[in-house]
Design an enzyme around this catalytic site. Structure first.
Site, PDB file in Angstrom:
ATOM      1  N   GLY A  16       0.840  -1.194   0.000  1.00 51.41           N
ATOM      2  CA  GLY A  16       0.000   0.000   0.000  1.00 51.41           C
ATOM      3  C   GLY A  16       0.880   1.249   0.000  1.00 51.41           C
ATOM      4  O   GLY A  16       1.819   1.334   0.773  1.00 51.41           O
ATOM      5  N   ARG A  77       1.411  -5.280  -5.785  1.00 52.04           N
ATOM      6  CA  ARG A  77       1.732  -6.513  -5.045  1.00 52.04           C
ATOM      7  C   ARG A  77       1.921  -7.597  -6.105  1.00 52.04           C
ATOM      8  O   ARG A  77       1.145  -7.684  -7.036  1.00 52.04           O
ATOM      9  CB  ARG A  77       0.591  -6.823  -4.080  1.00 52.04           C
ATOM     10  CG  ARG A  77       0.412  -5.719  -3.009  1.00 52.04           C
ATOM     11  CD  ARG A  77      -0.744  -6.009  -2.077  1.00 52.04           C
ATOM     12  NE  ARG A  77      -0.794  -5.076  -0.950  1.00 52.04           N
ATOM     13  CZ  ARG A  77      -1.632  -4.029  -0.900  1.00 52.04           C
ATOM     14  NH1 ARG A  77      -2.432  -3.788  -1.898  1.00 52.04           N
ATOM     15  NH2 ARG A  77      -1.652  -3.224   0.152  1.00 52.04           N
ATOM     16  N   ASP A 108       5.860  -5.228   5.718  1.00 49.81           N
ATOM     17  CA  ASP A 108       6.441  -6.554   6.023  1.00 49.81           C
ATOM     18  C   ASP A 108       6.570  -7.430   4.783  1.00 49.81           C
ATOM     19  O   ASP A 108       7.588  -8.074   4.548  1.00 49.81           O
ATOM     20  CB  ASP A 108       5.535  -7.278   7.042  1.00 49.81           C
ATOM     21  CG  ASP A 108       5.701  -6.724   8.453  1.00 49.81           C
ATOM     22  OD1 ASP A 108       4.718  -6.652   9.200  1.00 49.81           O
ATOM     23  OD2 ASP A 108       6.851  -6.332   8.788  1.00 49.81           O
ATOM     24  N   THR A 136       4.132   2.428   5.663  1.00 54.16           N
ATOM     25  CA  THR A 136       2.715   2.032   5.605  1.00 54.16           C
ATOM     26  C   THR A 136       1.954   2.939   6.558  1.00 54.16           C
ATOM     27  O   THR A 136       2.439   3.253   7.638  1.00 54.16           O
ATOM     28  CB  THR A 136       2.468   0.574   6.018  1.00 54.16           C
ATOM     29  OG1 THR A 136       1.048   0.381   6.203  1.00 54.16           O
ATOM     30  CG2 THR A 136       3.180   0.181   7.296  1.00 54.16           C
ATOM     31  N   ASP A 140       2.162  -0.564  11.443  1.00 52.92           N
ATOM     32  CA  ASP A 140       2.039  -1.893  12.097  1.00 52.92           C
ATOM     33  C   ASP A 140       3.213  -2.806  11.774  1.00 52.92           C
ATOM     34  O   ASP A 140       3.070  -4.022  11.681  1.00 52.92           O
ATOM     35  CB  ASP A 140       0.735  -2.568  11.668  1.00 52.92           C
ATOM     36  CG  ASP A 140       0.694  -2.821  10.165  1.00 52.92           C
ATOM     37  OD1 ASP A 140      -0.196  -3.578   9.713  1.00 52.92           O
ATOM     38  OD2 ASP A 140       1.548  -2.268   9.441  1.00 52.92           O
ATOM     39  N   ARG A 182      -6.218  -2.573   8.423  1.00 58.79           N
ATOM     40  CA  ARG A 182      -6.831  -3.896   8.168  1.00 58.79           C
ATOM     41  C   ARG A 182      -6.605  -4.845   9.342  1.00 58.79           C
ATOM     42  O   ARG A 182      -7.477  -5.606   9.724  1.00 58.79           O
ATOM     43  CB  ARG A 182      -6.216  -4.483   6.897  1.00 58.79           C
ATOM     44  CG  ARG A 182      -6.919  -5.728   6.396  1.00 58.79           C
ATOM     45  CD  ARG A 182      -6.258  -6.262   5.128  1.00 58.79           C
ATOM     46  NE  ARG A 182      -6.521  -5.412   3.955  1.00 58.79           N
ATOM     47  CZ  ARG A 182      -5.865  -5.578   2.800  1.00 58.79           C
ATOM     48  NH1 ARG A 182      -4.907  -6.467   2.703  1.00 58.79           N
ATOM     49  NH2 ARG A 182      -6.143  -4.834   1.765  1.00 58.79           N
TER      50      ARG A 182
HETATM   51  O1  F6P Z   1      -1.408   0.185   3.394  1.00 54.99           O
HETATM   52  C1  F6P Z   1      -2.217  -0.356   4.384  1.00 54.99           C
HETATM   53  C2  F6P Z   1      -3.639  -0.274   3.925  1.00 54.99           C
HETATM   54  O2  F6P Z   1      -3.973   1.049   3.645  1.00 54.99           O
HETATM   55  C3  F6P Z   1      -4.604  -0.827   4.945  1.00 54.99           C
HETATM   56  O3  F6P Z   1      -4.865   0.052   6.009  1.00 54.99           O
HETATM   57  C4  F6P Z   1      -5.794  -1.080   4.083  1.00 54.99           C
HETATM   58  O4  F6P Z   1      -6.693  -2.013   4.643  1.00 54.99           O
HETATM   59  C5  F6P Z   1      -5.137  -1.645   2.832  1.00 54.99           C
HETATM   60  O5  F6P Z   1      -3.866  -1.029   2.731  1.00 54.99           O
HETATM   61  C6  F6P Z   1      -5.942  -1.382   1.588  1.00 54.99           C
HETATM   62  O6  F6P Z   1      -5.282  -2.066   0.553  1.00 54.99           O
HETATM   63  P1  F6P Z   1      -5.639  -1.727  -0.970  1.00 54.99           P
HETATM   64  O7  F6P Z   1      -5.080  -0.384  -1.282  1.00 54.99           O
HETATM   65  O8  F6P Z   1      -4.945  -2.841  -1.731  1.00 54.99           O
HETATM   66  O9  F6P Z   1      -7.127  -1.761  -1.073  1.00 54.99           O
END
Ligand code: F6P
Length: 337
Positions: A16, A77, A108, A136, A140, A182
């Site tokens: 993210g 990813r 991580d 991030t 966390d 999350r």
């Molecule tokens: O980077 C962490 C995060 O923002 C989480 O807090 C959130 O649940 C997740 O990424 C969302 O992921 P994506 O952008 O793939 O929907």
């Protein structure tokens, strides 16, 4: 590769995105350049090594990005990179580019990928030093007290919730706001304290709805409050379901706001720009000084280099102190009930 001077390093952003990633990329490129090391920007996280999606970066390539949210290198990813075959393709790109090291900016999962490709390089008779920079908005990552993007995301959420409070106050309503996180409630806890929440739900604490929501609203109401701000970390539940249950159990008809990805954007705060710049600098120095696999972590306000494998085993302690303060500030005791 003892003694061999590093000539070229790669830099990537993965997972993210987080405000401040660009500041970290800028610091990596500028520090490398100032030490006579070439820098290659790998686009779209680890997948960029598999697809040879890269761009040569020099000092001017990273001008005017320190104040920009997002990441100029894009992020993604990569499932293919999780497989050995994908990592071999990535190593072929590293060989073609003549990469001696990689700075991986992310979470991580990003660091586990870094360790895996470095280990696979060793198996293939190559040397590829790797260093992680924690970024991030969830904050966390177990080995670091702070991760790039957290401060900016908190400020974004706080600014939004302050606006919500204005209209909730006017209409004497309850607002249920879902923030990101999350698997962790650091964002919710920090923002909950900062906006003076009536109640905060986090994934680290099992929800007792009567104790954690209904009773707090009741006590606030008895203390004369006529609007209520409930902050929910997405990992603790759905704001819509929580609002429905508040309606059923208190008769109040809440309004729901899911802040979502707005928390991931915006100009990085001073703290994130400065922290990211220091981390990017330290990451390159870690590679130049011969560290094989390290993560640049914040420990008690200072940057430390932690051995990557050990760092990835670390778990973040629950912020009990913050949680107890939040409890103390949300449990209104103004009257005998
Ligand atoms: O980077 C962490 C995060 O923002 C989480 O807090 C959130 O649940 C997740 O990424 C969302 O992921 P994506 O952008 O793939 O929907």
């Amino acid at each position: 590769m003892e003694g061999k001077k590093m000539k070229r390093i790669g830099v990537l952003t993965s997972g993210g995105d987080a405000p401040g990633m660009n500041a970290a990329v800028r610091a990596v490129v500028r520090t490398a350049s100032n030490n006579g090391v070439k820098c290659v920007g790998i686009r779209r996280g680890w997948s960029g090594l598999i697809t040879s999606d890269f761009v040569l970066l020099d000092s001017s390539s990273v001008s005017h990005i320190i104040n920009k949210g997002g990441t100029m290198l894009y992020t993604a990813r990569s499932l293919e990179f999780m497989e050995e075959e994908g990592r071999n393709k990535a190593l072929n790109t590293c060989k073609l580019l003549g990469l001696d090291g990689i700075v991986a900016i992310g979470g991580d999962g990003t660091f586990r990928g870094a360790l895996a490709i470095s280990r696979q390089a060793e198996k293939n008779g190559m040397r590829l030093r790797v260093v992680g920079v924690p970024a991030t908005i969830d904050n966390d990552i177990g080995c670091s007290h702070y991760t790039i993007g957290f401060d900016t995301a908190c400020n974004t959420a706080i600014e939004c919730i302050d606006k919500l409070r204005d209209t909730m106050q006017s209409h004497e309503r309850c607002s249920v706001v879902e923030v990101m996180g999350r698997h962790a409630g650091y964002l919710a806890l920090y923002v909950g304290i900062a906006i003076g929440a009536t109640a905060v739900l986090i994934p680290e604490r099992e929800v007792d709805f009567d104790r954690d929501i209904v009773e707090k609203i009741r006590r606030a109401r008895l203390a004369g409050t006529t609007h209520y701000m409930v902050v929910v970390a997405e990992g603790a539940g759905s704001a819509i379901e929580i609002a429905d249950r508040i309606h059923q159990e208190t008769g109040i008809d809440p309004r729901v706001t899911v802040l979502g990805h707005i928390q991931r954007g915006g100009a990085p705060s001073a703290r994130d720009r400065e922290t990211a710049s220091r981390m990017g600098y330290e990451a390159v120095m870690s590679l130049l000084e011969g560290d094989e696999h390290s993560i640049i972590s914040v420990q008690n306000g200072c940057l430390v280099r932690m051995e990557m494998e050990e760092a990835l085993q670390m778990k973040k302690n629950f912020q009990m102190e913050r949680y107890l303060i939040l409890e103390a500030l949300t449990n209104r005791q103004d009257h005998d009930y």
